[in-house]
Write a protein that holds these residues in place. Structure first.
Motif, PDB file in Angstrom:
ATOM      1  N   ALA A  49      54.686 -36.328  -7.686  1.00 51.67           N
ATOM      2  CA  ALA A  49      53.562 -35.377  -7.872  1.00 51.67           C
ATOM      3  C   ALA A  49      52.673 -36.892  -8.675  1.00 51.67           C
ATOM      4  N   ALA A  50      53.478 -37.907  -9.025  1.00 53.02           N
ATOM      5  CA  ALA A  50      51.678 -38.774  -8.931  1.00 53.02           C
ATOM      6  C   ALA A  50      51.562 -39.399  -8.549  1.00 53.02           C
ATOM      7  N   LEU A  51      52.653 -39.760  -7.335  1.00 56.89           N
ATOM      8  CA  LEU A  51      52.274 -40.415  -6.163  1.00 56.89           C
ATOM      9  C   LEU A  51      51.099 -39.631  -5.169  1.00 56.89           C
ATOM     10  N   LEU A  52      51.753 -38.366  -5.111  1.00 50.95           N
ATOM     11  CA  LEU A  52      50.616 -37.461  -4.557  1.00 50.95           C
ATOM     12  C   LEU A  52      49.425 -37.715  -4.488  1.00 50.95           C
ATOM     13  N   VAL A  53      49.027 -37.584  -6.532  1.00 51.30           N
ATOM     14  CA  VAL A  53      48.119 -38.373  -7.258  1.00 51.30           C
ATOM     15  C   VAL A  53      47.076 -39.244  -6.877  1.00 51.30           C
ATOM     16  N   LEU A  54      48.208 -40.314  -7.314  1.00 55.45           N
ATOM     17  CA  LEU A  54      47.420 -41.514  -6.497  1.00 55.45           C
ATOM     18  C   LEU A  54      46.865 -41.763  -4.760  1.00 55.45           C
ATOM     19  N   ALA A  55      47.633 -41.190  -4.100  1.00 52.82           N
ATOM     20  CA  ALA A  55      47.527 -41.043  -2.689  1.00 52.82           C
ATOM     21  C   ALA A  55      46.221 -40.485  -2.621  1.00 52.82           C
ATOM     22  N   PHE A  56      46.082 -38.887  -2.680  1.00 47.90           N
ATOM     23  CA  PHE A  56      45.393 -38.036  -2.565  1.00 47.90           C
ATOM     24  C   PHE A  56      43.957 -37.555  -3.136  1.00 47.90           C
ATOM     25  N   GLY A  57      44.438 -38.043  -4.693  1.00 53.23           N
ATOM     26  CA  GLY A  57      42.749 -38.086  -5.980  1.00 53.23           C
ATOM     27  C   GLY A  57      41.786 -39.316  -5.669  1.00 53.23           C
ATOM     28  N   THR A  58      43.438 -40.465  -5.866  1.00 50.25           N
ATOM     29  CA  THR A  58      42.332 -41.972  -6.196  1.00 50.25           C
ATOM     30  C   THR A  58      41.772 -42.862  -4.614  1.00 50.25           C
ATOM     31  N   SER A  59      41.255 -43.747  -4.636  1.00 47.11           N
ATOM     32  CA  SER A  59      41.189 -44.370  -4.032  1.00 47.11           C
ATOM     33  C   SER A  59      42.387 -46.095  -4.187  1.00 47.11           C
ATOM     34  N   VAL A  60      43.078 -45.844  -4.883  1.00 54.69           N
ATOM     35  CA  VAL A  60      44.434 -46.833  -5.335  1.00 54.69           C
ATOM     36  C   VAL A  60      45.137 -46.974  -4.433  1.00 54.69           C
TER      37      VAL A  60
END
Length: 70
Positions: free
Chosen positions: A18-29
């Protein structure tokens, strides 16, 4: 298929996915191409292994993280 992952291991994998999906889709990181796709691939593998309860890498090395595995 036998289970070789305990409940805590499965929950941790789902949390990491879930954290990786948030980083991939929810941020520009992870906006760059390779990191984005790598994060999606790792998240998919972690999610599938957590839902199935069996990690092929654990099976290769003979590791079990559950108390009452078959």
């Amino acid at each position: 298929m036998t289970t070789n992952m305990g409940k805590a291991d499965r929950i941790a994998r789902l949390a990491v996915a879930a954290a990786l999906l948030v980083l991939a889709f929810g941020t520009s990181v992870l906006a760059s191409g390779l990191l984005f796709w790598l994060a999606l691939a790792v998240a998919a593998v972690f999610a599938v292994t957590a839902l199935v309860g069996n990690c092929p890498l654990y099976a290769l090395v003979g590791l079990k993280t559950c108390r009452d595995c078959q």
